[in-house]
Design a protein around this motif. Structure first.
Motif, PDB file in Angstrom:
ATOM      1  N   THR A  96     -11.206 -33.080 -33.363  1.00 29.64           N
ATOM      2  CA  THR A  96     -10.724 -33.071 -34.746  1.00 29.64           C
ATOM      3  C   THR A  96      -9.631 -34.110 -34.944  1.00 29.64           C
ATOM      4  N   THR A 118     -25.042 -36.219 -37.202  1.00 31.96           N
ATOM      5  CA  THR A 118     -24.736 -35.211 -36.186  1.00 31.96           C
ATOM      6  C   THR A 118     -25.803 -34.132 -36.201  1.00 31.96           C
ATOM      7  N   HIS A 119     -26.081 -33.628 -35.045  1.00 28.13           N
ATOM      8  CA  HIS A 119     -27.038 -32.542 -34.909  1.00 28.13           C
ATOM      9  C   HIS A 119     -26.319 -31.198 -34.773  1.00 28.13           C
ATOM     10  N   ASP A 120     -25.117 -31.241 -34.178  1.00 27.32           N
ATOM     11  CA  ASP A 120     -24.496 -29.975 -33.794  1.00 27.32           C
ATOM     12  C   ASP A 120     -22.981 -29.896 -33.981  1.00 27.32           C
ATOM     13  N   HIS A 122     -21.229 -30.180 -37.146  1.00 27.87           N
ATOM     14  CA  HIS A 122     -20.852 -30.126 -38.553  1.00 27.87           C
ATOM     15  C   HIS A 122     -19.488 -29.468 -38.747  1.00 27.87           C
ATOM     16  N   GLU A 123     -19.178 -28.469 -37.913  1.00 24.88           N
ATOM     17  CA  GLU A 123     -17.908 -27.748 -38.058  1.00 24.88           C
ATOM     18  C   GLU A 123     -16.706 -28.622 -37.729  1.00 24.88           C
ATOM     19  N   TYR A 125     -16.668 -32.013 -38.547  1.00 22.92           N
ATOM     20  CA  TYR A 125     -16.587 -33.009 -39.604  1.00 22.92           C
ATOM     21  C   TYR A 125     -16.331 -32.438 -40.990  1.00 22.92           C
ATOM     22  N   ALA A 126     -16.912 -31.299 -41.322  1.00 21.94           N
ATOM     23  CA  ALA A 126     -16.795 -30.743 -42.675  1.00 21.94           C
ATOM     24  C   ALA A 126     -15.344 -30.507 -43.107  1.00 21.94           C
ATOM     25  N   PHE A 130     -16.188 -34.643 -44.615  1.00 26.18           N
ATOM     26  CA  PHE A 130     -17.584 -35.068 -44.522  1.00 26.18           C
ATOM     27  C   PHE A 130     -18.480 -33.981 -45.108  1.00 26.18           C
ATOM     28  N   ARG A 131     -19.530 -34.410 -45.783  1.00 23.47           N
ATOM     29  CA  ARG A 131     -20.479 -33.461 -46.361  1.00 23.47           C
ATOM     30  C   ARG A 131     -21.870 -34.078 -46.343  1.00 23.47           C
ATOM     31  N   PRO A 132     -22.890 -33.259 -46.492  1.00 26.16           N
ATOM     32  CA  PRO A 132     -24.254 -33.807 -46.544  1.00 26.16           C
ATOM     33  C   PRO A 132     -24.388 -34.795 -47.707  1.00 26.16           C
TER      34      PRO A 132
END
Length: 147
Positions: A96, A118-120, A122-123, A125-126, A130-132
């Motif tokens: 982080t 990223t595949h795994d 997301h927690e 980056y979000a 970062f977002r989809p």
């Protein structure tokens, strides 16, 4: 770089390319990172040479414990990739802190968009913004066979 309050005590982040332990980075990525398995050392060295590199280092031993690189024009666009934290130090918030340092550094350039895949994680980056993609139908990729 500079001290960051989000970085656990005993670690520092640097963008000094001379500090990158290219052998360690290659070993991490080519043997343990799903997106870079089997990546040749020559390819990794070229990637390091053409990127803005971030390393996290143990302040006592000087050993590199994490890595990220950014491909950017330093004006409009950046691609965050090869984010990796040594398994021995995971869970301390280093990932982080590293991604926060990257985000803040590219923001200073005036970059409008930072992408990553990223595949795994997301927690990680979000919470940093970062977002989809809002319109994934507007994005395309040209993918060549690897290595």
């Amino acid at each position: 770089m500079t001290a960051d309050p989000r970085l656990p005590e005993g670690y520092e982040i640097s963008t000094d390319p001379a500090r990158i332990d290219a052998g360690t980075v290659h070993r991490w990525l080519s043997t343990d990172a799903y997106w870079a398995l089997g990546r040749p050392r020559e390819t990794q060295d070229k990637a390091i040479g053409g990127s803005l590199n971030f390393g996290v280092y143990d302040t006592v031993t000087g050993a590199q414990v994490a890595y990220a690189r950014v491909i950017t024009d330093r004006a409009t666009f950046a691609w965050l990739c090869d984010v990796y934290v040594d398994p021995a130090v995971r869970g301390k918030g280093l990932g982080t802190a590293l991604v926060t340092a990257v985000r803040d550094a590219v923001r200073e350039y005036g970059v409008r968009r930072v992408l990553l895949a990223t595949h795994d994680a997301h927690e990680v980056y979000a919470p940093l913004g970062f977002r989809p993609l809002e319109r994934p139908d507007q994005w395309m990729a040209l993918i060549f066979e690897q290595y």
